[in-house]
Write a protein that holds these residues in place. Sequence first.
Motif, mmCIF file in Angstrom:
data_model
loop_
_atom_site.group_PDB
_atom_site.id
_atom_site.type_symbol
_atom_site.label_atom_id
_atom_site.label_comp_id
_atom_site.label_asym_id
_atom_site.label_seq_id
_atom_site.Cartn_x
_atom_site.Cartn_y
_atom_site.Cartn_z
ATOM 1 N N LYS A 128 0.832 -1.208 0.000
ATOM 2 C CA LYS A 128 0.000 0.000 0.000
ATOM 3 C C LYS A 128 0.865 1.256 0.000
ATOM 4 O O LYS A 128 0.548 2.234 -0.686
ATOM 5 N N SER A 129 1.956 1.248 0.728
ATOM 6 C CA SER A 129 2.862 2.400 0.735
ATOM 7 C C SER A 129 3.491 2.607 -0.634
ATOM 8 O O SER A 129 3.629 3.740 -1.100
ATOM 9 N N PHE A 130 3.861 1.510 -1.288
ATOM 10 C CA PHE A 130 4.418 1.592 -2.636
ATOM 11 C C PHE A 130 3.416 2.219 -3.597
ATOM 12 O O PHE A 130 3.759 3.108 -4.375
ATOM 13 N N LEU A 131 2.170 1.754 -3.546
ATOM 14 C CA LEU A 131 1.145 2.306 -4.427
ATOM 15 C C LEU A 131 0.854 3.761 -4.112
ATOM 16 O O LEU A 131 0.718 4.586 -5.015
ATOM 17 N N ALA A 132 0.760 4.099 -2.842
ATOM 18 C CA ALA A 132 0.470 5.480 -2.445
ATOM 19 C C ALA A 132 1.563 6.420 -2.928
ATOM 20 O O ALA A 132 1.285 7.555 -3.330
ATOM 21 N N ASP A 133 2.788 5.966 -2.911
ATOM 22 C CA ASP A 133 3.916 6.797 -3.342
ATOM 23 C C ASP A 133 3.849 7.140 -4.825
ATOM 24 O O ASP A 133 4.483 8.081 -5.273
ATOM 25 N N GLN A 134 3.064 6.403 -5.599
ATOM 26 C CA GLN A 134 2.932 6.649 -7.028
ATOM 27 C C GLN A 134 1.964 7.792 -7.341
ATOM 28 O O GLN A 134 1.870 8.219 -8.483
ATOM 29 N N HIS A 135 1.250 8.282 -6.342
ATOM 30 C CA HIS A 135 0.240 9.319 -6.542
ATOM 31 C C HIS A 135 0.753 10.671 -6.060
ATOM 32 O O HIS A 135 1.593 10.746 -5.164
ATOM 33 N N LEU A 136 0.239 11.731 -6.651
ATOM 34 C CA LEU A 136 0.671 13.083 -6.277
ATOM 35 C C LEU A 136 0.416 13.379 -4.813
ATOM 36 O O LEU A 136 1.212 14.044 -4.160
ATOM 37 N N SER A 137 -0.700 12.918 -4.272
ATOM 38 C CA SER A 137 -1.057 13.213 -2.884
ATOM 39 C C SER A 137 -0.411 12.255 -1.900
ATOM 40 O O SER A 137 -0.580 12.408 -0.694
ATOM 41 N N LYS A 138 0.282 11.247 -2.397
ATOM 42 C CA LYS A 138 0.949 10.236 -1.565
ATOM 43 C C LYS A 138 -0.028 9.442 -0.713
ATOM 44 O O LYS A 138 0.306 8.990 0.375
ATOM 45 N N LYS A 139 -1.258 9.286 -1.191
ATOM 46 C CA LYS A 139 -2.239 8.454 -0.494
ATOM 47 C C LYS A 139 -3.071 7.718 -1.535
ATOM 48 O O LYS A 139 -3.133 8.114 -2.694
ATOM 49 N N LEU A 140 -3.689 6.637 -1.103
ATOM 50 C CA LEU A 140 -4.510 5.844 -2.008
ATOM 51 C C LEU A 140 -5.890 6.460 -2.159
ATOM 52 O O LEU A 140 -6.415 7.065 -1.233
ATOM 53 N N ILE A 141 -6.450 6.288 -3.325
ATOM 54 C CA ILE A 141 -7.819 6.725 -3.587
ATOM 55 C C ILE A 141 -8.757 5.761 -2.871
ATOM 56 O O ILE A 141 -8.583 4.540 -2.943
ATOM 57 N N GLN A 142 -9.740 6.301 -2.197
ATOM 58 C CA GLN A 142 -10.704 5.486 -1.465
ATOM 59 C C GLN A 142 -11.922 5.185 -2.338
ATOM 60 O O GLN A 142 -12.277 5.967 -3.222
ATOM 61 N N PRO A 143 -12.574 4.036 -2.101
ATOM 62 C CA PRO A 143 -13.754 3.689 -2.893
ATOM 63 C C PRO A 143 -14.822 4.782 -2.878
ATOM 64 O O PRO A 143 -15.517 4.989 -3.873
ATOM 65 N N GLU A 144 -14.947 5.496 -1.773
ATOM 66 C CA GLU A 144 -15.932 6.568 -1.688
ATOM 67 C C GLU A 144 -15.643 7.683 -2.687
ATOM 68 O O GLU A 144 -16.560 8.329 -3.195
ATOM 69 N N GLN A 145 -14.372 7.913 -2.972
ATOM 70 C CA GLN A 145 -14.001 8.940 -3.945
ATOM 71 C C GLN A 145 -14.433 8.519 -5.354
ATOM 72 O O GLN A 145 -14.878 9.362 -6.140
ATOM 73 N N ILE A 146 -14.307 7.255 -5.661
ATOM 74 C CA ILE A 146 -14.778 6.748 -6.949
ATOM 75 C C ILE A 146 -16.295 6.882 -7.024
ATOM 76 O O ILE A 146 -16.855 7.310 -8.041
ATOM 77 N N ALA A 147 -16.965 6.532 -5.930
ATOM 78 C CA ALA A 147 -18.430 6.629 -5.884
ATOM 79 C C ALA A 147 -18.892 8.068 -6.089
ATOM 80 O O ALA A 147 -19.920 8.302 -6.745
ATOM 81 N N ASP A 148 -18.160 9.032 -5.554
ATOM 82 C CA ASP A 148 -18.524 10.445 -5.749
ATOM 83 C C ASP A 148 -18.480 10.825 -7.227
ATOM 84 O O ASP A 148 -19.350 11.547 -7.724
ATOM 85 N N VAL A 149 -17.471 10.343 -7.938
ATOM 86 C CA VAL A 149 -17.356 10.647 -9.367
ATOM 87 C C VAL A 149 -18.495 9.979 -10.141
ATOM 88 O O VAL A 149 -19.110 10.596 -11.018
#
Length: 62
Positions: free
Chosen positions: A12-33
């Motif tokens: 999870k840390s490896f994946l989060a480091d790949q994003h600008l915000s350094k955190k993983l996208i949460q399912p709720e964020q996808i649901a909002d879109v």
Amino acid sequence: MACIIKDGDDFKSFLADQHLSKKLIQPEQIADVVAFLFSGEASAINGQTLPVDDGYLIFKRA
């Protein structure tokens, strides 16, 4: 909170480091879109691909 990837803090840390915000996208964020796209506010959006990736596609690490 639900997670759509396998458990493991290192992974999870490896994946989060790949994003600008350094955190993983949460399912709720996808649901909002998705909710936005089904709303009348998105009635002018047709036939598009809308990446919900927190800038992953444009953030290139050297």
